[in-house]
Design an enzyme around this catalytic site. Structure first.
Site, PDB file in Angstrom:
ATOM      1  CG  HIS A 173      -2.883   5.906   7.446  1.00 14.06           C
ATOM      2  ND1 HIS A 173      -2.702   6.677   6.321  1.00 14.06           N
ATOM      3  CD2 HIS A 173      -2.837   6.781   8.490  1.00 14.06           C
ATOM      4  CE1 HIS A 173      -2.550   7.952   6.673  1.00 14.06           C
ATOM      5  NE2 HIS A 173      -2.615   8.035   7.984  1.00 14.06           N
ATOM      6  CE1 TYR A 231      -6.010   7.204   4.951  1.00 17.48           C
ATOM      7  CE2 TYR A 231      -6.070   7.697   7.300  1.00 17.48           C
ATOM      8  CZ  TYR A 231      -5.845   8.096   5.991  1.00 17.48           C
ATOM      9  OH  TYR A 231      -5.460   9.389   5.725  1.00 17.48           O
TER      10      TYR A 231
END
Ligand code: G6P
Length: 441
Positions: free
Chosen positions: A201, A256
């Site tokens: 992420h 992200y």
């Protein structure tokens, strides 16, 4: 006996049909003999519903995969060749708290980032380490393929605090980015390749290729001219990037990264969502309820397309491709979370990184990139420090270490707020954090 035994922990998850579909599609190259879906007593009903669908799916496909449903984790692990993990300690209710509580303090509330990621890690790491101990005893040669979030922190914890070395952390973000690029270019995803490096992420596409030709700069130029980037996940709002920033960055950020480079706008979106349709966990609770209603239909024998409403869509491709490549010693390239081993110079050798690897029968061999560009290196190192301190807090149950992890997270704005959030979340998740509430007898 020939064929593989796979144990899936958190087998009652709504994502299980993804996995079953992946094994069915690859049956020729990956002969799964037994798939053991295991869950905890609270997940019994979901396990039974999704397990019955899994049985109908293999029957319809005509493949001889035996589906076993159990609440006995040890029975599932015994003699397994691969253990996949996809559980959520405390379920979506716990995730909803991870998302709502930080918002009260003006801080991003997210499943795997910021305070939410920290507390998900604190709840999850002790459980994964318990599973590792059982694996040492019951299936010491098995591979652990972890999907449980926060996948990077969980992989880090397994590498540092267990003796399991055959561990791979997986995520669908790289696949999602590749599919997003392909869609933007109007081509099939297999014509696109991306050099991934970073953390889970927190991964960057350092270079992007179409039919082997590098197109990084053209792609970034194109991204800059779009209102929406088109490269996102279902659970993350999509908006354009600031042109001058992205052009200067020169690499492809992952969805992200919006929480870090567009923090204020993302926070505004979250606050608005919390006031209206609910946080992502609250929305997902409704999607799950619909999915399980569908799964109950005795005539359903395929993965329903509605599963694509979930952020983790297509994860079976990542999990099953990885397992097939290890089993067949394919030596193809896949982005996974693995021990760095010097592949990214500014990250410790023994830490987990998400990076393109050659997948062999001995596991992933990371492809060294030298180092990350200086503009992103600091953030990646900071998140790695956060993951390490968070993992230490999870293992030791030390309150101050948890406050430290919260405070060094770049999404948390001050030490006082960090402590207040820790205190409120610690209390809210008390039943799933026994390591912080030990009483001295
Ligand atoms: C992304 C991430 C997963 C995460 C999922 C959440 O795709 O890669 O790690 O679990 O989204 O999706 P959801 O539908 O639960 O919000």
């Amino acid at each position: 006996m020939s064929g593989l035994k796979i144990a899936t922990i958190g087998g009652g998850s709504s994502y299980t049909p993804e996995l079953v579909e992946g094994f069915i599609r690859r049956y020729e190259e990956l002969p799964v003999r037994e798939l053991w879906l295991v869950d905890i007593p609270a997940g019994r009903e979901k396990l039974e519903i999704v397990g019955a669908l899994a049985k109908r799916m293999v029957e319809k496909a005509g493949v001889p995969i035996e589906i076993h449903l159990t609440l006995d984790r040890r029975a599932a692990l015994a003699g397994a060749d691969f253990v996949t993990t996809q559980f959520r300690v405390g379920g979506l209710e716990a995730r909803a708290k991870d998302e709502r509580i930080p918002l009260k303090y003006g801080v991003i509330g997210q499943e795997t980032n910021g305070p939410g990621g920290l507390f998900k890690g604190l709840r999850t790491i002790p459980v994964i380490l318990e599973i590792c101990r059982e694996m040492e005893e019951l299936c010491p040669d098995a591979w652990l393929v972890n999907f449980t979030n926060p996948a990077g922190m969980v992989t880090e914890a397994v590498l540092r605090y267990s003796s399991i070395r055959k561990v791979v952390g997986l995520c669908n973000v790289p696949i999602g980015m590749r599919m997003g690029v392909a869609k933007m270019l109007g081509v099939e995803p297999d014509r696109v390749a991306i050099d991934f490096a970073g953390l889970n992420h927190m991964v960057y596409g350092l270079d992007v290729y179409l039919d082997g030709k590098r197109i990084t700069q053209e792609l970034i130029d194109r991204l800059c001219s779009e209102e929406e980037s088109g490269i996102t996940m279902r659970n993350i709002v999509d908006m354009g990037w600031e042109k001058d920033f992205l052009k200067a960055l020169g690499v492809l950020p992952c969805p992200y990264h919006r929480y870090y480079y567009q923090t204020r706008t993302m926070l505004e979106h979250e606050l608005e969502a919390a006031r209206t349709e609910g946080t992502r966990a609250e929305v997902v609770q409704k999607v799950e309820a619909e999915l399980f209603d569908m799964y109950k239909d005795p005539n359903l024998a395929i993965k329903p397309p509605q599963l694509e409403k979930r952020g983790g869509a297509y994860y079976s491709d990542a999990a099953c491709s990885l397992i097939a490549s290890i089993y067949n010693d394919k030596r193809d390239i896949q982005p996974v979370n693995t021990r760095n081993n010097g592949a990214i110079a500014s990250i410790p050798d023994e830490s987990a990184v998400e990076i393109n690897c050659v997948i062999t029968k001995d596991g992933p061999k990371p492809i060294a990139i030298g180092d990350l560009p200086v503009a992103v290196r600091g953030l990646v190192q900071q998140i790695k420090s956060f993951e390490r301190v968070a993992a230490e807090a999870a293992v030791t149950g030390d309150y101050r270490t948890a406050v430290l992890a919260m405070t060094i997270n770049p999404l948390v704005t001050s030490d006082t707020i960090a402590k207040q959030i820790v205190d409120e979340m610690m209390e809210a998740h008390r039943e799933h954090l026994p390591q912080f509430f030990r009483t001295v007898s």
